[in-house]
Design a protein around this motif. Structure first.
Motif: not given
Length: 361
Positions: A276-290
């Motif tokens: 039905s809709k996009a459910t993308t989960v972006d990991e890039g910024v979360l990995k970087t700040i961690a």
């Protein structure tokens, strides 16, 4: 407390409560017993005997008599063992006293200042997706409440964010209040759309950068010198890329590092598209700040994995605990000194009676 002359002091139950300060002294008891047996062995054939005269007939003492006289002699013969027996018991009691029987009651006093934890939870519309049943936000809410239940002596605060970020609960030890705020989370709290990760981190850092708590902070202030600087961590749960806010997440992560705050980021949801809709989960910024924040990044694709992530963070971030052990030591050697003196006095008394064979001295 029983009196010293109570036989309870020789019972098994009493001895199980004792701890001996010098247990090696008890090895002298079998040594003393051996010496008594050795003396008996060496003198058993050298004992002098006294004959009793009745008229013209000499009857050796070793000869038995009939009836009641023979029984009386047997009892008197057995009674002669009372002297060495009482001497041995007296010496044994004195050796027990030298071993210093004690009852030690231990009291442990555990003190922990705890750590500061800020929960930053995404409440944007995308958190209503159902790939984590019933929804991402509902799953995160339940697991966060369970996480709060596992903490002790920690200060926990709550920041919610979507297109904007708000500090919902300051750092506090009132875990009931924190769980109530968590229970009230929904995707309609913030009308502004988007995901302002940088602003959420800034709100968390602002709450944690000072040692002094807000008026709502219920932590007990303590001036113990042993206490060190609190550990500070931010746990950020989000399902998307940074799309709103005034502060870049990378800058916020560097700011957190400057204040010695660890960053743990959790990507909530599956990185795929529904029909039905996009459910993308972006990991890039979360990995970087961690990485910048000296923390860790986690992926939570279901409720079970989300629970495991929080459990892992609990293991990584444990509160330093100072344990003080107080020992209440009560000595009971006097009891056995009294018993030892009593038996030695009995042996001295027996030595001056018919039970003491003066010919052996």
């Amino acid at each position: 407390m029983s009196p010293w002359y109570s036989l309870r002091w020789f019972g098994q139950a009493q001895w199980q409560q004792f701890q001996l300060a010098h247990p090696l002294v008890l090895w002298l008891i079998p040594v003393v017993l051996f010496l008594f047996l050795l003396r008996f062995y060496l003198h058993r054939k050298a004992q002098q005997r006294l004959n009793m005269s009745l008229g013209q007939h000499i009857i050796p003492r070793s000869q038995g008599r009939a009836g009641r006289v023979q029984t009386t002699r047997s009892l008197l013969t057995l009674g002669r063992y009372l002297l060495p027996l009482s001497s041995f018991i007296g010496i044994a009691c004195l050796l027990v006293a030298l071993a210093r029987p004690q009852i030690i009651r231990e009291q442990r006093d555990e003190q922990s200042e705890g750590i500061d934890i800020m929960l930053a939870i995404d409440v944007s519309v995308s958190m209503s997706e159902t790939d984590l049943p019933p929804t991402r936000l509902a799953a995160a809410r339940r697991v966060a409440q369970a996480f709060v239940n596992t903490r002790k002596n920690d200060r926990i605060g709550l920041v919610v964010f979507a297109g904007e970020a708000f500090s919902l609960c300051p750092l506090t030890t009132d875990y009931g209040l924190v769980k109530q705020y968590l229970a009230d989370l929904n995707d309609r709290m913030i009308r502004t759309s988007g995901t302002a990760i940088g602003d959420a981190l800034a709100r968390c850092i602002n709450r944690m950068r000072g040692r002094a708590g807000s008026p709502a902070d219920t932590v007990r202030q303590d001036s113990d010198k042993w206490k060190m600087e609190r550990s500070k961590i931010i746990i950020l749960l989000s399902d998307g890329d940074n799309t709103a806010g005034n502060l870049d997440p990378i800058t916020a992560a560097r700011l957190a590092k400057a204040f010695n705050i660890k960053l743990y980021t959790i990507a909530v949801g599956r990185p795929n598209r529904s029909s039905s809709k996009a459910t993308t989960v972006d990991e890039g910024v979360l990995k970087t700040i961690a990485t910048i924040g000296n923390g860790s990044f986690f992926r939570a694709t279901d409720a079970g994995r989300l629970r495991d992530v929080f459990a892992q963070i609990s293991q990584l971030e444990k509160s330093p605990i100072r344990v003080q052990i107080y020992e209440d030591v009560q000595d009971y050697y006097r009891v056995y000194i009294y018993w030892g003196i009593t038996f030695l006095l009995i042996s001295l008394f027996l030595k001056n009676t018919i039970f003491g064979n003066v010919l052996e001295d």
